[in-house]
Design a protein around this motif. Sequence first.
Motif, PDB file in Angstrom:
ATOM      1  N   GLU A   1       0.830  -1.206   0.000  1.00 67.92           N
ATOM      2  CA  GLU A   1       0.000   0.000   0.000  1.00 67.92           C
ATOM      3  C   GLU A   1       0.865   1.256   0.000  1.00 67.92           C
ATOM      4  OE1 GLU A   1      -3.411   2.051   2.843  1.00 67.92           O
ATOM      5  OE2 GLU A   1      -3.346  -0.139   2.607  1.00 67.92           O
TER       6      GLU A   1
ATOM      7  N   GLY B   1      -0.176   2.513  -3.291  1.00 62.15           N
ATOM      8  CA  GLY B   1      -1.433   3.136  -2.907  1.00 62.15           C
ATOM      9  C   GLY B   1      -2.495   2.096  -2.637  1.00 62.15           C
TER      10      GLY B   1
ATOM     11  N   GLU C   1      -8.141   4.234  -3.140  1.00 57.26           N
ATOM     12  CA  GLU C   1      -7.632   5.424  -3.829  1.00 57.26           C
ATOM     13  C   GLU C   1      -7.644   5.234  -5.345  1.00 57.26           C
ATOM     14  OE1 GLU C   1      -3.772   5.901  -2.255  1.00 57.26           O
ATOM     15  OE2 GLU C   1      -4.420   6.807  -0.373  1.00 57.26           O
ATOM     16  N   SER C   2      -7.373   4.007  -5.797  1.00 58.38           N
ATOM     17  CA  SER C   2      -7.355   3.737  -7.235  1.00 58.38           C
ATOM     18  C   SER C   2      -8.735   3.908  -7.850  1.00 58.38           C
ATOM     19  CB  SER C   2      -6.837   2.315  -7.485  1.00 58.38           C
ATOM     20  OG  SER C   2      -5.504   2.174  -7.042  1.00 58.38           O
TER      21      SER C   2
END
Length: 389
Positions: free
Chosen positions: A42, A46, A50-51
Amino acid sequence: MHKFQDTRTIYRPSDIINDVRREYGVVMSYQKAWKAKECALEDLMGSAEESYAKLARYCYNMGRINTGSAFFIEKDDENRFRYFFMALGQCVRGFRNAMRPLILVDGTTLKARYGGKLIIATCQDANIQIYSLAFGIVDGENDVAMSWFFTKLREVIGDVENLAFVTNRGQSIINGIVEVFPEAHHGYCMHHIQGNLKTRYRGNSVVAFFRRAAKAYSFEEFDKFMVEIDSKSHAAWEYLTEMGIEHWSCASVLTPAQEDKLFKTLDVAGKLESFPRTHAVAVAMHRGLPPHTLCSVYYMTDYWRAAYAETIFPVPNEVEWEVPDHILPLNNLLPPAVGPRTSGRTRTSRIPSTGEFPQPRKCGRCSATGHTRRYCTNQISLHDNVTDV
C-alpha cells in the motif's frame, strides 16, 4: 541480498518469516507477515480505494493524449463501481485498418480484494501475434455484464463486414454476441475443444483426426475424418456434433455450391487458407505470377506496419492531470461492495469454463492420478524386491 537475486521470485509471507528469523533472530506469525506485506504494497502502490477514486481522472487524461480512445465507467445508485470498459484509439484504428475481422474474447477472475472479472478482446496481427483491442472489468461472467461489454465494444468498433468471434463455450459470452452482434459468425476455440478431447479420449488418435476435420474446407474431406473419429470413439463424435459443427469446422462455412466453385480453379484453390499452398506457388512461378499475390493482404508487411504505425502515449504525471467539471461526480467513486467471506480457504485453482473437462492430476513421483508429487505419500519401489518407505 539473496532475496533480490531473481526478479521472478514471488515474495510470500513465509519468505518474510524466514528472512526476519535469519537476519534479526525474531520469530513472527504468518498473520503479522501477511499484514506487513499488505502495508508495504500500500505504501508503494497506494490503496485499492484510492485507485477507484482516481479512475475517472486517469481515464480522462489517458484519453486526452491518445485521441479516439474510449473509456466507460458504470456505477450503481450508491456511487459504487460496477463496470469498466477501455479501448485505446490507436488499437481500434489498427484493428479497423490492418486486421482480419476476427476478435477473440475471453475472461479471467481477478484475485484482488474486490474481485471481479477481467474481459479481454484481442485479435491477431500479420505475424500471428496477440493484438489488444479492448478490456473490461465486470462483476462476473453473466448475461447483463456481457451484454454491457459487447454493447460498448460495438460502439467503439462500429459495423465491421464479415466480423467473426472466437470464444470458449461460456453461455453468457455466447448470449452477448447473439444479442449485440447477431450478424457475426461465432466459432469456438479449437484449443479448448482439443484439450477436452485429450482429457477424455486419450490414445486413440481422436485429436489428430479432429484437427484435420476442423481444417478441412471440403465437405467430402470433412466427412471422411468424422467417420474416422466415429470409428475410434463414438462418444467423441457425439461430443463434437452436439456442440454444433458450424462453430468449429471450416467446411461448414462454405455451401456445397461455393465449395464446388472454389475447387474448380487452381488460382482460387491456392487461397484456401489465405496462405499459398506449395503446388499453387509452383504454378504461379511457372506462369510468371508473384507468389505473394496468392496470399491474403492481411498477412502483408504493409498491413503489419500499419497496425503499429501509431504511438501509444503514457498517462502524464498526476500533478499534470486536468480535471474537468463533467467528471467531478466520479471523483469519489467507491469500490464495489464485497459480500461476506465464505467459510474455508480461498479457491486458488482455475474454474473450468462451460463444456470444459477438468484435467486429471497425475503424480510425477508414483505416476498415479488424483494428486501431485508435492502431496504424494505412496511407497515407491526402488528395485524389484526393495520398497522406498
